[in-house]
Design a protein around this motif. Structure first.
Motif, short mmCIF file in Angstrom:
data_model
loop_
_atom_site.label_atom_id
_atom_site.label_comp_id
_atom_site.label_asym_id
_atom_site.label_seq_id
_atom_site.Cartn_x
_atom_site.Cartn_y
_atom_site.Cartn_z
N LEU A 52 20.13 70.26 116.23
CA LEU A 52 21.27 69.73 115.48
C LEU A 52 22.15 68.86 116.37
N ASN A 53 22.29 69.23 117.63
CA ASN A 53 23.04 68.38 118.57
C ASN A 53 22.40 67.02 118.71
N ILE A 54 21.06 66.97 118.62
CA ILE A 54 20.33 65.70 118.69
C ILE A 54 20.58 64.89 117.42
N ILE A 55 20.51 65.55 116.26
CA ILE A 55 20.69 64.88 114.97
C ILE A 55 22.09 64.28 114.85
N ILE A 78 25.65 66.12 124.58
CA ILE A 78 24.67 65.33 125.34
C ILE A 78 23.42 66.16 125.55
N VAL A 79 22.31 65.67 124.99
CA VAL A 79 21.02 66.35 125.10
C VAL A 79 20.00 65.38 125.66
N THR A 80 19.33 65.76 126.72
CA THR A 80 18.26 64.95 127.29
C THR A 80 16.92 65.67 127.11
N LEU A 129 11.83 58.57 121.04
CA LEU A 129 12.72 57.48 121.46
C LEU A 129 13.96 57.40 120.57
N GLU A 130 13.78 57.60 119.28
CA GLU A 130 14.92 57.57 118.36
C GLU A 130 15.93 58.67 118.68
N PHE A 131 15.42 59.87 118.92
CA PHE A 131 16.31 61.01 119.14
C PHE A 131 17.02 60.95 120.49
N PHE A 132 16.36 60.42 121.50
CA PHE A 132 16.95 60.44 122.83
C PHE A 132 17.53 59.09 123.27
N THR A 133 17.59 58.13 122.34
CA THR A 133 18.25 56.87 122.63
C THR A 133 19.69 56.96 122.13
N LEU A 134 20.63 56.72 123.01
CA LEU A 134 22.05 56.88 122.70
C LEU A 134 22.50 55.86 121.68
N LYS A 135 23.23 56.33 120.66
CA LYS A 135 23.78 55.45 119.63
C LYS A 135 25.29 55.33 119.75
N SER A 136 25.96 56.43 120.06
CA SER A 136 27.42 56.44 120.18
C SER A 136 27.81 56.54 121.65
N PRO A 137 28.96 56.00 122.04
CA PRO A 137 29.40 56.10 123.44
C PRO A 137 29.70 57.55 123.83
N ARG A 138 29.45 57.87 125.08
CA ARG A 138 29.69 59.23 125.58
C ARG A 138 31.06 59.39 126.22
N GLY A 146 35.21 57.59 126.80
CA GLY A 146 36.22 56.66 126.32
C GLY A 146 36.61 55.66 127.38
N ILE A 147 37.59 54.82 127.06
CA ILE A 147 38.01 53.79 128.02
C ILE A 147 38.71 54.41 129.24
N ASP A 148 39.10 55.70 129.09
CA ASP A 148 39.73 56.39 130.21
C ASP A 148 38.70 57.03 131.14
N GLY A 149 37.41 56.84 130.81
CA GLY A 149 36.35 57.39 131.65
C GLY A 149 36.03 58.84 131.39
N LYS A 150 36.74 59.46 130.45
CA LYS A 150 36.51 60.87 130.16
C LYS A 150 35.51 61.02 129.01
N VAL A 151 34.75 62.11 129.06
CA VAL A 151 33.79 62.40 128.00
C VAL A 151 34.52 62.56 126.67
N ILE A 152 34.02 61.91 125.64
CA ILE A 152 34.63 62.01 124.31
C ILE A 152 34.38 63.40 123.74
N VAL A 153 35.43 64.07 123.33
CA VAL A 153 35.32 65.41 122.75
C VAL A 153 34.97 65.27 121.27
N ILE A 154 33.92 65.94 120.86
CA ILE A 154 33.41 65.82 119.49
C ILE A 154 33.89 66.98 118.63
N ASP A 155 34.38 66.67 117.44
CA ASP A 155 34.70 67.69 116.45
C ASP A 155 33.49 67.82 115.52
N LYS A 156 32.70 68.85 115.73
CA LYS A 156 31.46 69.01 114.97
C LYS A 156 31.68 69.10 113.47
N LYS A 157 32.84 69.58 113.08
CA LYS A 157 33.11 69.75 111.65
C LYS A 157 33.38 68.43 110.94
#
Length: 529
Positions: A247-250, A255-257, A477-486, A488-499
């Motif tokens: 589900l994290n991949i979908i 971040i899943v590798t 390739l589809e699942f492991f190719t990044l679509k959204s940025p990881r 932000g402009i501040d260099g910090k990992v974007i926190v995701i709200d799964k809901k």
């Protein structure tokens, strides 16, 4: 156009007036997800379905609905339950469902009819009313649609036509999860239903591959999954973790590798594309005990000087140039030889051909040859192929390049290894084998019972041969190719709200209902609705 519809369109135009073209298109995208479950009978699919329901609901705030395809059989093709002498009631009920499904497919002239019923249900629920049988223009209805945070789980797919239709309609928002349980555990589960050993054999065989036009074929459907998951009594506690990763991949919610095993199986599948074999393309890869890939291989004809023929070789003597399969030709020769030896027996010759015309003699002879070729073990012979098998190619290349690094490693193969390759895999010191596609001709575990096992939890000193578990190579390739940025402009990992997060793949609601309407035509045309 009705006045209310005109007003609705004008309102939407006003809302989107200041938006870019891309934003306007994105406003039509749905959050819906369709998950298909493919599992051989007796597999522990319920554990997978329950885990999906809980995680999609609790972690991602989705409304989850399970559509059980077998329910459509009783709804549209109810068969009177007649118990036959010597059969358990449980067996009769299960066979009634299988036969009822076959009859429904024949009645609608569509092997995907059960999935068509499911699509019709999804379509009607999206609009909140029956739109399949309405005279209202579908385009007038589409303008009313809004995205839904809804997940449908289709339980369960039984033939490839069902899978192909779901992929054609839902594209990237459809995911197929293939669930595998060891054979002995499937039999134990079925035995707990008070089925006899003979009945269990019959059910497993029929479910896996029915030899008729409108029958089931789980074997060839299973291998086309997007995710593979092994579930047994010993490892079922890992189901939640595995599905959470899927589900994290979908959703790209974490971040899943790729895992080393997924990388290796993708390499094997990639290698299979090099094969020009007329029968099947098979690929293999070998990793050392650290999971590092040390060689790849595929099935093709060896050439002088080493390695295999490849595209662009000045002289290419593969079967694609000779236009002949040596294995099939030799099996035909063997069939001729067996038939000739049988008919050369004076007593048999007299019994078969006494008082027969020349035409009848030819017909009997051809029938005998056909029976030998099709129904005996002759059809399973693999000894006469000119191709080196993928596993052997990978072992040879690995031995040349990596030497002892192969010992204690793993072999990944797109197809279950044959018994000829099995003995070489064992002697190479490989400890684990992973495959996707079954290979019924293989006698590996029978001939090498002392050195091979399909028991994942075995502590014996044996090479384990196991169904692959993880992301399928087809969508790697589809699942492991990044679509959204990881970040932000501040260099910090974007926190995701799964809901609130959207799935990585989405479809426009402007097209989806039209595709769904097209997919249920066989139901309306057959008069079953």
């Amino acid at each position: 156009m009705s006045l209310s519809l005109r007003n609705l369109i004008e309102q939407k135009v006003e809302i989107t007036r200041s938006q870019t073209s891309r934003q306007k298109v994105e406003n039509t995208l749905t959050e819906e997800i369709i998950i298909g479950i493919c599992a051989p009978i007796g597999s522990m699919r319920e554990e997978v379905i329950q885990s999906l329901k809980h995680q999609m609901s609790d972690a991602y705030n989705y409304e989850v609905q399970v559509i059980k395809l077998s329910n459509f059989i009783s709804e549209y093709n109810n068969i009177e339950l007649i118990e036959k002498p010597g059969q358990t009631r449980q067996f009769t009920e299960l066979m009634n469902k299988i036969e009822g499904g076959d009859q429904l497919r024949k009645k609608t002239n569509s092997n995907s009819c059960l999935v068509e019923f499911a699509i019709m249900q999804i379509l009607n629920e999206r609009f909140g009313r029956d739109v399949v049988n309405t005279d209202q223009d579908i385009n007038e209805l589409i303008i009313e649609l809004k995205t839904r945070r809804k997940c449908y789980i289709i339980d369960s797919l039984k033939n490839k036509e069902e899978l192909d239709l779901l992929r054609a309609v839902y594209g990237g928002i459809f995911y197929c999860i293939s669930v595998f349980s060891p054979d002995f555990e499937k039999r134990n589960i079925l035995a707990r239903k008070n089925l006899s050993h003979t009945e269990i054999d019959k059910l497993i065989s029929t479910d896996e591959y029915e030899n008729n036009t409108h029958g089931q074929n789980v074997r060839n459907t299973f291998i086309e999954g997007d995710f593979f998951i092994r579930v047994s009594e010993a490892n079922k506690h890992n189901v939640n973790t595995k599905l959470s990763r899927f589900l994290n991949i979908i959703f790209e919610s974490e971040i899943v590798t790729p895992a080393p095993d997924e990388i290796a199986m993708y390499e094997a599948k990639s290698a299979a594309g090099n094969s020009a074999c007329l029968s099947r393309q098979v690929g293999a890869s070998i990793t050392n005990d650290k999971g590092e890939i040390i060689s790849r291989g595929w099935n093709d004809v060896p050439k002088f000087g080493g390695n295999l023929y490849k595209d662009g070789d000045q002289e290419d003597h593969r079967c694609i140039t000779t236009k002949l399969c040596s294995n099939d030709l030799k099996k035909d020769d063997l069939t001729e030889d067996i038939a000739k030896n049988i008919l050369s027996n004076t007593t048999l010759h007299q019994m078969l051909f006494a008082s027969k015309t020349q035409l009848e003699i030819r017909e009997i002879t051809e029938t005998l040859k056909k029976t030998i070729r099709s129904n005996s073990k002759v059809k399973d012979l693999i000894e006469f192929s000119r191709s080196v098998h993928a596993e052997m190619h990978a072992i040879i290349i690995g031995s040349q390049l990596a030497g002892r690094r192969m010992i204690g490693g793993k072999l990944f193969c797109t197809t279950y290894p044959c018994h000829n390759c099995a003995r070489h895999i064992i002697v190479a010191g490989i400890k684990e084998i992973f495959y996707i596609e079954p290979y019924k001709k293989s006698l590996g575990t029978i001939l090498h019972e002392d050195a091979l096992t399909e028991d994942e939890n075995s502590n014996e000193n044996k090479t384990k041969i196991l169904m692959f578990d993880g992301v399928a190579p087809r969508r790697y390739l589809e699942f492991f190719t990044l679509k959204s940025p990881r970040k932000g402009i501040d260099g910090k990992v974007i926190v995701i709200d799964k809901k609130k997060i959207y799935p990585k793949s989405r479809l426009t609601l402007q097209a989806l209902p039209t595709l769904e309407m097209q997919s249920v035509h066989s139901l309306t045309e057959s008069g079953i609705l």
